[in-house]
Design a protein around this motif. Structure first.
Motif, PDB file in Angstrom:
ATOM      1  N   LEU A   1       0.834  -1.200   0.000  1.00 41.35           N
ATOM      2  CA  LEU A   1       0.000   0.000   0.000  1.00 41.35           C
ATOM      3  C   LEU A   1       0.869   1.250   0.000  1.00 41.35           C
ATOM      4  O   LEU A   1       1.956   1.266   0.567  1.00 41.35           O
ATOM      5  N   THR A   2       0.354   2.292  -0.611  1.00 39.77           N
ATOM      6  CA  THR A   2       1.036   3.581  -0.541  1.00 39.77           C
ATOM      7  C   THR A   2       0.849   4.160   0.857  1.00 39.77           C
ATOM      8  O   THR A   2      -0.002   3.687   1.624  1.00 39.77           O
ATOM      9  N   ASP A   3       1.592   5.178   1.172  1.00 44.63           N
ATOM     10  CA  ASP A   3       1.440   5.834   2.475  1.00 44.63           C
ATOM     11  C   ASP A   3       0.033   6.384   2.645  1.00 44.63           C
ATOM     12  O   ASP A   3      -0.547   6.301   3.728  1.00 44.63           O
ATOM     13  N   ALA A   4      -0.534   6.952   1.581  1.00 40.08           N
ATOM     14  CA  ALA A   4      -1.888   7.510   1.647  1.00 40.08           C
ATOM     15  C   ALA A   4      -2.915   6.414   1.902  1.00 40.08           C
ATOM     16  O   ALA A   4      -3.844   6.586   2.715  1.00 40.08           O
ATOM     17  N   GLU A   5      -2.766   5.272   1.219  1.00 45.26           N
ATOM     18  CA  GLU A   5      -3.686   4.154   1.436  1.00 45.26           C
ATOM     19  C   GLU A   5      -3.551   3.611   2.858  1.00 45.26           C
ATOM     20  O   GLU A   5      -4.555   3.299   3.510  1.00 45.26           O
ATOM     21  N   GLN A   6      -2.329   3.536   3.333  1.00 44.93           N
ATOM     22  CA  GLN A   6      -2.070   3.072   4.699  1.00 44.93           C
ATOM     23  C   GLN A   6      -2.756   3.987   5.699  1.00 44.93           C
ATOM     24  O   GLN A   6      -3.400   3.527   6.647  1.00 44.93           O
ATOM     25  N   GLU A   7      -2.631   5.280   5.498  1.00 43.97           N
ATOM     26  CA  GLU A   7      -3.243   6.255   6.400  1.00 43.97           C
ATOM     27  C   GLU A   7      -4.763   6.132   6.395  1.00 43.97           C
ATOM     28  O   GLU A   7      -5.409   6.235   7.432  1.00 43.97           O
TER      29      GLU A   7
END
Length: 109
Positions: free
Chosen positions: A77-83
């Motif tokens: 996951l990207t950082d944005a998706e993780q967040e």
């Protein structure tokens, strides 16, 4: 395991989630003063308190002590998706339903 290891692990999750002690208190159902005293006095929380902290963080007690991995990170996951996933996990059941309805509306063509 020393008090510092446990407190540092809690701090690690707070920093990862960008949470304050106050936010953790709200999510775990513990009083702010109790959590604040644990940190100020450098004392190890009881097992019951630690279980409540883990519940607030949406992790298990075994995940808390698994230092080899971060249970809040999902591979691929990207950082944005993780967040987004971490934020979703902190919502109440009602807020999750509202968000799901909103996303369903956005995704319809």
């Amino acid at each position: 395991m020393t008090e510092n290891n446990v407190l540092n692990r809690i701090r690690y999750f707070l920093e990862f989630k960008h949470w304050t002690i106050y936010k953790l208190a709200k999510e775990s159902g513990l009083s702010y003063s109790s959590l604040n005293n644990i940190f100020n006095r450098n004392t190890c929380p009881s097992v019951i308190t630690l279980e409540k902290i883990c519940k607030g963080l949406n992790i298990s007690l075994s995940e808390f002590f698994s230092y080899d991995e971060n249970p809040l990170i999902f591979d691929g996951l990207t950082d944005a998706e993780q967040e987004l996933i971490n934020s979703y996990r902190s919502l109440s059941a009602m807020d999750k339903k509202l968000l799901e309805a909103y996303l369903n509306g956005l995704c319809k063509k």
